[in-house]
Design an enzyme around this catalytic site. Sequence first.
Site, short mmCIF file in Angstrom:
data_model
loop_
_atom_site.label_atom_id
_atom_site.label_comp_id
_atom_site.label_asym_id
_atom_site.label_seq_id
_atom_site.Cartn_x
_atom_site.Cartn_y
_atom_site.Cartn_z
N ARG A 12 43.69 33.18 41.74
CA ARG A 12 44.07 33.05 40.32
C ARG A 12 44.95 31.83 40.04
NH1 ARG A 12 44.85 38.91 38.49
NH2 ARG A 12 46.97 38.37 37.94
N GLY A 33 44.93 39.33 33.22
CA GLY A 33 45.11 38.48 34.41
C GLY A 33 45.15 37.02 34.01
N ASP A 63 33.47 37.54 32.99
CA ASP A 63 32.79 38.78 32.58
C ASP A 63 32.87 39.04 31.08
OD1 ASP A 63 35.50 39.29 32.49
OD2 ASP A 63 35.41 41.22 33.52
N ALA A 89 26.92 31.99 52.26
CA ALA A 89 27.17 33.31 52.88
C ALA A 89 25.84 33.99 53.22
CB ALA A 89 27.96 34.17 51.91
N ARG A 129 36.87 42.79 39.48
CA ARG A 129 37.04 44.24 39.36
C ARG A 129 35.71 44.92 39.05
NH1 ARG A 129 42.11 45.73 36.27
NH2 ARG A 129 41.55 43.72 35.38
N ARG A 139 49.97 43.10 31.24
CA ARG A 139 49.07 44.20 30.88
C ARG A 139 49.98 45.18 30.14
NH1 ARG A 139 44.55 42.71 33.86
NH2 ARG A 139 45.06 41.80 35.88
N THR A 160 39.55 34.23 32.00
CA THR A 160 39.58 35.16 33.14
C THR A 160 38.74 34.58 34.26
OG1 THR A 160 38.85 37.32 33.97
CG2 THR A 160 37.72 36.53 32.02
N ILE A 161 39.22 34.74 35.49
CA ILE A 161 38.44 34.23 36.62
C ILE A 161 37.20 35.08 36.85
CG2 ILE A 161 40.47 33.23 37.75
CD1 ILE A 161 40.16 35.59 39.84
N ASP A 162 37.13 36.25 36.22
CA ASP A 162 36.01 37.18 36.48
C ASP A 162 34.69 36.75 35.82
OD1 ASP A 162 37.75 38.67 37.94
OD2 ASP A 162 37.66 40.48 36.70
N ASP A 217 38.19 40.61 28.96
CA ASP A 217 37.49 41.61 28.14
C ASP A 217 38.45 42.63 27.52
OD1 ASP A 217 37.95 42.51 30.72
OD2 ASP A 217 36.23 43.86 30.72
N ARG A 224 32.02 34.48 65.36
CA ARG A 224 32.45 35.71 64.69
C ARG A 224 31.75 35.96 63.36
NH1 ARG A 224 38.85 35.28 65.95
NH2 ARG A 224 38.84 36.74 67.69
N1 LIG Z 1 40.55 49.26 24.43
C1 LIG Z 1 41.71 48.61 24.23
N2 LIG Z 1 42.41 48.80 23.08
C2 LIG Z 1 43.56 48.15 22.86
N3 LIG Z 1 44.12 47.30 23.74
C3 LIG Z 1 43.47 47.08 24.88
C4 LIG Z 1 42.24 47.70 25.20
N4 LIG Z 1 41.84 47.28 26.43
C5 LIG Z 1 42.79 46.43 26.84
N5 LIG Z 1 43.77 46.30 25.93
C6 LIG Z 1 44.99 45.48 26.03
O1 LIG Z 1 44.70 44.23 26.66
C7 LIG Z 1 45.49 44.09 27.83
C8 LIG Z 1 44.77 43.27 28.86
O2 LIG Z 1 43.59 43.93 29.27
P1 LIG Z 1 43.10 43.87 30.77
O3 LIG Z 1 41.83 44.62 30.86
O4 LIG Z 1 44.21 44.31 31.67
O5 LIG Z 1 42.93 42.33 31.09
P2 LIG Z 1 41.84 41.28 30.64
O6 LIG Z 1 42.05 40.95 29.22
O7 LIG Z 1 42.11 40.10 31.50
O8 LIG Z 1 40.50 41.90 30.90
C9 LIG Z 1 45.80 45.53 28.24
O9 LIG Z 1 46.94 45.62 29.04
C10 LIG Z 1 46.02 46.19 26.89
O10 LIG Z 1 47.29 45.86 26.38
O1 LIG Z 2 46.80 41.22 38.30
P1 LIG Z 2 46.33 42.43 39.00
O2 LIG Z 2 46.86 43.67 38.37
O3 LIG Z 2 46.55 42.34 40.47
O4 LIG Z 2 44.76 42.53 38.74
C1 LIG Z 2 43.76 42.12 39.60
C2 LIG Z 2 42.52 41.91 38.79
O5 LIG Z 2 42.70 40.81 37.91
C3 LIG Z 2 41.61 39.92 38.02
O6 LIG Z 2 42.03 38.85 38.85
C4 LIG Z 2 41.23 39.37 36.68
O7 LIG Z 2 40.81 40.42 35.88
P2 LIG Z 2 41.10 40.43 34.34
O8 LIG Z 2 40.55 39.16 33.84
O9 LIG Z 2 40.36 41.62 33.80
O10 LIG Z 2 42.56 40.51 34.16
C5 LIG Z 2 40.51 40.73 38.70
O11 LIG Z 2 39.59 39.92 39.40
C6 LIG Z 2 41.32 41.61 39.60
O12 LIG Z 2 40.64 42.81 39.90
MG LIG Z 3 39.00 42.00 32.44
#
Ligand SMILES: Nc1ncnc2c1ncn2[C@@H]1O[C@H](COP(=O)(O)OP(=O)(O)O)[C@@H](O)[C@H]1O
Ligand SMILES: O=P(O)(O)OC[C@H]1O[C@](O)(COP(=O)(O)O)[C@@H](O)[C@@H]1O
Ligand SMILES: [Mg+2]
Length: 319
Positions: free
Chosen positions: A252, A11, A129, A186, A171, A72, A125-127, A103, A162
């Site tokens: 985002r 993301g 995490d 809140a 997520r 992704r 990432t905005i999460d 992550d 309201r």
């Molecule tokens: N366990 C993994 N092994 C290899 N590649 C991974 C794994 N997890 C994620 N990836 C790769 O990193 C990309 C981004 O991961 P994703 O979880 O969608 O977003 P973020 O990095 O923001 O958490 C995935 O689409 C995939 O290509």
């Molecule tokens: O881009 P998509 O597929 O709509 O994903 C939404 C997800 O991406 C996020 O904005 C960021 O998550 P990641 O950093 O894991 O990509 C989450 O908060 C949300 O659940």
């Molecule tokens: Mg993530």
Amino acid sequence: MKRIGVLTSGGDAPGMNAAIRAVARKAMFEGLEVVGIYHGYQGLIDGNMEVLNLGSVGDIIQRGGTKLYSARCPEFRTKEGQQKAIEQLKLNKIDGLVIIGGDGSYRGSMTLTNSGFPCVGIPGTIDNDIPGTDYTLGFDTALNTVIDCIDKIRDTATSHDRTFIIEVMGRDSGDLALWAGLAGGAETIIIPEETYNMEEVIGRLKSGSTRGKKHSIIIVAEGVMSGSEFAAKIKEHADIETRVSVLGHIQRGGSPTGRDRVLASLFGAKAVEVLLAGHGGRAIGIQNHQVVDYDMNEAFEKGEIMDSKMYQLSKELSI
Ligand SMILES: Nc1ncnc2c1ncn2[C@@H]1O[C@H](COP(=O)(O)OP(=O)(O)O)[C@@H](O)[C@H]1O
Ligand SMILES: O=P(O)(O)OC[C@H]1O[C@](O)(COP(=O)(O)O)[C@@H](O)[C@@H]1O
Ligand SMILES: [Mg+2]
């Protein structure tokens, strides 16, 4: 080390552009060549990349999204996909890689590091995490966007007496919901890391209304359930009518805050220093106001630590 690559993955998050700029400019300052890889791991597999120069990262520090685009990429999760990526790295004579992402992207980078290609991660990432760093790029900007939305929703909530349910991104992580809920006053915050009790939620709504409160705001992190599912539960338990607002991808976008731009600049420069020192499998972060690098693998084994005190405080301040 002569040539490094940089990519953004997962993301997108405000501040990614500022990080790309910092990586590229610092690397060039150190006499390295820099290759920008488009669309995250997909672009790496496809060889979709080009050499960056000083000007190609100009006029982006203030922009949301990512100039290198993101993706992704399910193929990169497979051994074959990772092998194709490694072939492209060799073909393009890339000696080290900076991954800006969340992550999942970090997990992906560990597979490359384990195959002999040093990767360094910048948390984007905005999460918020990513284990081992107090903040990720984009979190501060998204937080301020959500706070702005809560303030606006509160105006109309008060005007109509309201209760609003605001669905916030996250997520598996409740940081954005928790911080925004605390900052936005809140009444109730529902996050994946903490269990909730519906009787307590209803009790808060009723006691607020008894003491003459004109509105109620409930923040729900999407990882728990959708805002409309939560609204249905409230209706079922207490026959209370609510309105639901799903903030969605607005969270985002937008120009990164000063804090995210500064963090991105510090992180980008540090990532290049770490690669130059010949270290792979490292993550860049901020711990107690210090920019640090640490072992990515170890941090993921420990996992992310939730600030339960903050959650408790949010309850105490919204009685
Ligand atoms: N366990 C993994 N092994 C290899 N590649 C991974 C794994 N997890 C994620 N990836 C790769 O990193 C990309 C981004 O991961 P994703 O979880 O969608 O977003 P973020 O990095 O923001 O958490 C995935 O689409 C995939 O290509
Ligand atoms: O881009 P998509 O597929 O709509 O994903 C939404 C997800 O991406 C996020 O904005 C960021 O998550 P990641 O950093 O894991 O990509 C989450 O908060 C949300 O659940
Ligand atoms: Mg993530």
